[in-house]
Design an enzyme around this catalytic site. Structure first.
Site, PDB file in Angstrom:
ATOM      1  N   ASP A   1      51.363  44.079  29.939  1.00 11.86           N
ATOM      2  CA  ASP A   1      50.742  42.958  29.084  1.00 11.86           C
ATOM      3  C   ASP A   1      49.957  42.165  29.998  1.00 11.86           C
ATOM      4  OD1 ASP A   1      50.421  41.489  26.750  1.00 11.86           O
ATOM      5  OD2 ASP A   1      52.509  40.347  26.927  1.00 11.86           O
TER       6      ASP A   1
ATOM      7  N   GLY B   1      55.609  25.544  27.752  1.00 13.35           N
ATOM      8  CA  GLY B   1      54.923  26.715  27.125  1.00 13.35           C
ATOM      9  C   GLY B   1      56.113  27.191  26.032  1.00 13.35           C
TER      10      GLY B   1
ATOM     11  N   VAL C   1      61.147  29.911  25.462  1.00 10.93           N
ATOM     12  CA  VAL C   1      60.310  28.636  25.500  1.00 10.93           C
ATOM     13  C   VAL C   1      60.549  28.471  27.274  1.00 10.93           C
ATOM     14  CG1 VAL C   1      60.270  26.164  24.840  1.00 10.93           C
ATOM     15  CG2 VAL C   1      61.236  28.006  23.341  1.00 10.93           C
TER      16      VAL C   1
ATOM     17  N   LYS D   1      62.433  29.795  32.205  1.00  8.43           N
ATOM     18  CA  LYS D   1      62.059  30.679  30.853  1.00  8.43           C
ATOM     19  C   LYS D   1      63.337  30.889  30.282  1.00  8.43           C
ATOM     20  CE  LYS D   1      58.729  33.379  31.491  1.00  8.43           C
ATOM     21  NZ  LYS D   1      57.484  34.073  31.168  1.00  8.43           N
TER      22      LYS D   1
END
Ligand SMILES: *[C@@H]1O[C@H](CO)[C@@H](O)[C@H](O)[C@H]1NC(C)=O
Ligand SMILES: *[C@@H]1O[C@H](CO)[C@@H](O)[C@H](O)[C@H]1NC(C)=O
Ligand SMILES: *[C@@H]1O[C@H](CO)[C@@H](O)[C@H](O)[C@H]1NC(C)=O
Ligand SMILES: *[C@@H]1O[C@H](CO)[C@@H](O)[C@H](O)[C@H]1NC(C)=O
Length: 806
Positions: free
Chosen positions: A641, A521, A527, A546
């Protein structure tokens, strides 16, 4: 000696015999004089012997450097201890026991402290002696015994010994551990009574396990043990009120005897043939060179202990079976001993408990197995009468609280831990139905069984869809969080040591991700790579690493660490777990659990692969996770979010929120403008664009949009629609609700159409969540309660449009 006035011939004879034997012993005893000492030495038992050498008093080495002051049978090769002073408190090499005119004192060599003493009231001890009956005595000049080991028994009675009302016989902890165990026996209310005590809480909740029914009016005052192996309860007036072990005249000659309450809770009478030739013809019946039990109480301790509190004869989750007259403890299939060296401690399941979430499909991973001749008396939480075995099986299988059921025309459900388990051939009317997780279905995953997925299937973070939108939040957030930054750093530093977060080096994570190779992802923050870390004990865990874009990070190593720690403090089944991090120079990485089913975004839109029920389960799970972030964390975490890309799904399709807490770590990108957001019409609450305080209600708004998307399997904004009125899902849903046409929203979903009441309710909840006025929106707690049905959903206000007010 007994001073009881004797009324019966029997008792007179008996006393005479005892007096005779005792005076005979006195005549031959070797005195231990004042000032004598014994020292604990390795490989050497220093002792004081009885005149004929039958018994010894001294030190026995129990452990590498652990000595017990004890009395033992001196002429038989097996170590057979009949009395001990310091079972709870072994002493070291070099420790000394000394006889003084005040009594006998055992002093530990390392601490210099008195570990034990045989206290006599006042002074006047002139000598001590080990007698040939096995009694160690401290006496004065007139041969009056001031202290006797017979009056202070541990777990053993010897012939001629009397157990009065005060002392108890207490079993040791195990065959070779002489500290106090859980069983004891005592003359109580005229009976000899067997008790289990709670070792962790002595004096609390002691349980009687024998006799099953006490004989009322029994007036026994002491237990006696005579030379023919008869152990009996005797009343004050000398009558025998209860025969505990049978008498056998052969035993009085040629055998050593003892009666012991053993660590398994059983009182046994043992004999051991003496070596000499004149032990009579019947001795041939008994094997030589070993102790043989002749009788024991109770008959089957596995069946005797069945109180509604406590574990029973074995530990929790284990069952007891009598093998060769001895109880042995066994774990059920799927369970193992907590401590393989101490089987009485019970067993633990090798599998994770069943998931209790409504609509959870975890039940498919379980099966029921059956065991005959078993029972688990007591501790039921539910009983069904006249039920078939299959129904009982299913009643337990589908009840996540049920760990085991007993079937025997009725069905008794038991929760874990279960107790009083017993297997015996006499148990014919009941059988055990045990719930176990099917093999290989454990939810803890190692790296090997993770199927690699292609990038576009597993999107772990923002796929770039709403990047513009995010940056707008962050821009506005900057002000908001600056205010709070200082406080949060202080808070996190205080708790920094309490998390289980692992601090990885960059090299370790490079290795774990095979050189940052398999990207799964990417997004505005950086990334994401798939990897595999070792957690010790050869356990490996699949992870998502991550790598945060260093341009996106705020300054400050300490602040980064502090925020990461506060994320690490969260623990909820609807959140993706943070396992560790790397904070090395400009390398900032976060290590999360790997979620095998990717993000909700990849499964929900287009031809949804998720069924109605799965979707609603995800809706409830997400609500629970958000409620936790808002109200149950040490410090409130506002996600800022919430959207399908940030809801991941684990093996069982449980919703797991990710990226929470990141808002504080990342820098805002000030080059973006707010113009982008109008076109996106995303998940952003209107207050972002006004000068209003940003609260947890922004997440509620985003959740409302997400809920509509879950109900309708479409994105909030869809350009390619036949009717322009359907372009904005929130507006369309509102229109449909207003005109009473909620059906339209789920037109192509047969499952949802069958549940229109539920659809309607969920739509109403969503409309409440996306109210423009934040104060009208419910809290996540209320959302959760409404979805679960605990709180009634009232009609949402409809006056304004949801998006138009930008
Ligand atoms: C043992 O000691 C006592 C008291 O000192 C004494 O009266 C008795 O004679 C001694 N017995 C033997 C066998 O030495
Ligand atoms: C005996 O068992 C007790 C209770 O489990 C334990 O605390 C003690 O260390 C053990 N002692 C020995 C000598 O193993
Ligand atoms: C021991 O007691 C039993 C009764 O329980 C009696 O029959 C037997 O004769 C006694 N034996 C001795 C040696 O006193
Ligand atoms: C469980 O896994 C083992 C080894 O991976 C395999 O041999 C066994 O067949 C599996 N059992 C089931 C029920 O899938």
């Amino acid at each position: 000696m007994s001073t009881t006035s004797s009324h019966t011939i029997f008792l007179s004879l008996f006393l005479l015999m005892l007096l005779c034997s005792s005076s005979a012993a006195d005549q031959t005893q070797r005195n231990v004089s004042l000032g004598s000492t014994l020292t604990a030495k390795l490989n050497q038992n220093e002792s004081w012997l009885s005149p004929a050498g039958e018994y010894a008093f001294g030190f026995q080495q129990i452990q590498k450097d652990g000595f017990l002051l004890a009395i033992w049978f001196n002429k038989i090769p097996q170590k057979t201890i009949v009395w001990s002073a310091n079972g709870n408190n072994l002493v070291r090499q070099g420790s000394i026991v000394e006889l003084t005119n005040l009594g006998l004192v055992l002093r530990d060599s390392t601490t210099g402290r008195d570990v034990w003493s045989a206290d006599v009231s006042g002074t006047g001890v002139s000598h001590a002696a080990m007698t040939d009956t096995g009694n160690f005595v401290l006496a004065n000049q007139n041969h009056v015994n001031l202290w006797e080991s017979f009056d202070n028994p541990t777990d053993t009675l010897l012939p001629t010994q009397v157990l009065g009302q005060d002392p108890e016989l207490a079993a040791r902890y195990s065959e070779s551990n002489y500290s106090t165990g859980k069983y004891y026996i005592k003359v109580d209310n005229g009976n000899l009574v067997f008790y289990v005590r709670r070792l962790t809480m002595p004096g609390q909740g002691n349980i009687i396990y024998w006799p099953e029914n006490q004989t009322p009016g029994n007036d026994g005052t002491q237990v006696r043990f005579n030379q023919s192996g008869s152990i009996y309860l005797q009343a004050q007036n000398g009558t025998i009120t209860e025969q505990l072990t049978p008498s056998n005249s052969d035993f009085s000659k040629g055998f050593y005897q003892r009666g012991i309450l053993e660590y398994d809770g059983v009182f046994r009478h043992y004999i051991y043939p003496k070596d000499n030739d004149d032990n009579g013809s019947n001795s041939r019946a008994w094997p030589s060179g070993e102790w043989s039990p002749t009788s024991f109480i109770p008959d089957n301790i596995c069946l005797s202990i069945r109180a509604d509190k406590g574990p029973g004869a074995c530990g929790y989750n284990s069952y007891c079976k009598l093998e060769d007259g001895r109880p042995s403890c066994h774990c059920l299939s799927g369970y193992t001993f907590i401590d393989s060296k101490d089987e009485m401690k019970g067993c633990k399941p090798n599998f994770e408990a069943q998931n209790c979430d409504e609509d959870s499909e975890d039940v498919n991973n379980f099966t029921m197995i059956s065991m005959d001749n078993t029972n688990w008396p007591q501790g039921d939480y539910e009983v069904f009468t006249s039920m078939s075995e299959d129904d009982c099986r299913n009643a337990c299988l589908f009840d996540c609280f049920c760990a085991l059921a007993i079937y025997g025309d009725s069905c008794w459900k038991k929760r874990s831990p279960f107790s009083n388990g017993v297997m015996d051939s006499s148990i014919k009317s009941t059988k055990t139905l045990l719930k176990v997780r099917k093999e290989n279905s454990t939810t803890t995953k190692s790296c090997n069984n993770i199927v690699s997925k292609t990038k576009d299937q597993t999107t772990l973070i923002v796929t770039g869809a709403v990047i513009v939108g995010i940056s707008v939040f962050l821009h506005i957030l900057l002000f908001f969080f600056r205010l709070h930054r200082k406080a949060s750093v202080v808070r996190s530093n205080q708790t920094i040591t309490k998390t289980n977060l692992q601090n990885f080096t960059f090299a370790e994570l490079e290795k774990a991700t095979n050189g940052l190779k398999e990207q799964i992802g990417s997004g505005a923050f950086g990334v994401v790579f798939k990897g595999c870390v070792e957690l010790g004990n050869n356990n490996t865990l699949a992870v998502a690493v991550k790598k945060l874009d260093s341009n996106m990070l705020r300054e400050g190593e300490q602040e980064f660490q502090a925020e990461v720690m506060s994320i690490g403090h969260t623990n909820h089944k609807n959140l993706v777990k943070l396992i560790g991090f790397c904070n090395e120079g400009h390398h900032r990485l976060l290590v999360y659990e790997y979620m095998s089913n990717g993000s909700l975004a990849s499964l929900l839109f287009g031809h949804s692969k998720l069924k109605w029920h799965q979707r609603m389960q995800i809706a409830v799970g997400t609500a629970r996770g958000l409620f936790y972030l808002h109200e149950e964390c040490n410090t409130q975490i506002i996600h800022c979010d919430i959207k399908p890309q940030n809801i991941l799904l684990d093996d069982l399709y449980t919703a797991r929120i990710c990226d929470f807490g990141l808002a504080k770590i990342l820098k805002t990108d000030q080059t973006r403008t707010t113009t982008g957001i109008r076109g996106t019409k995303g998940y952003v609450a209107p207050e972002w664009f006004r000068n209003l305080a940003v609260t947890a209600k922004v997440d509620v708004y985003s959740y409302g949009i997400l809920l509509l998307e879950l109900i309708c399997c479409r994105k909030n904004v869809e350009e390619n629609v036949e009717d322009d009125a359907q372009m904005i899902l929130a507006d369309w849903a509102c229109d449909c609700y207003e005109s009473g046409e909620v059906r339209c929203l789920v037109e192509n979903d047969d499952e949802a159409l069958e549940e229109m009441k539920m659809v309607e309710k969920y739509v109403m909840v969503a409309l409440w969540c996306i109210q423009e006025d934040p104060s009208l929106r419910p809290t996540m707690k209320k959302v959760m309660l409404m979805l679960e049905g605990s709180v009634k959903v009232s009609a949402p206000p409809l006056s304004n449009s949801f998006i138009s007010s930008l």
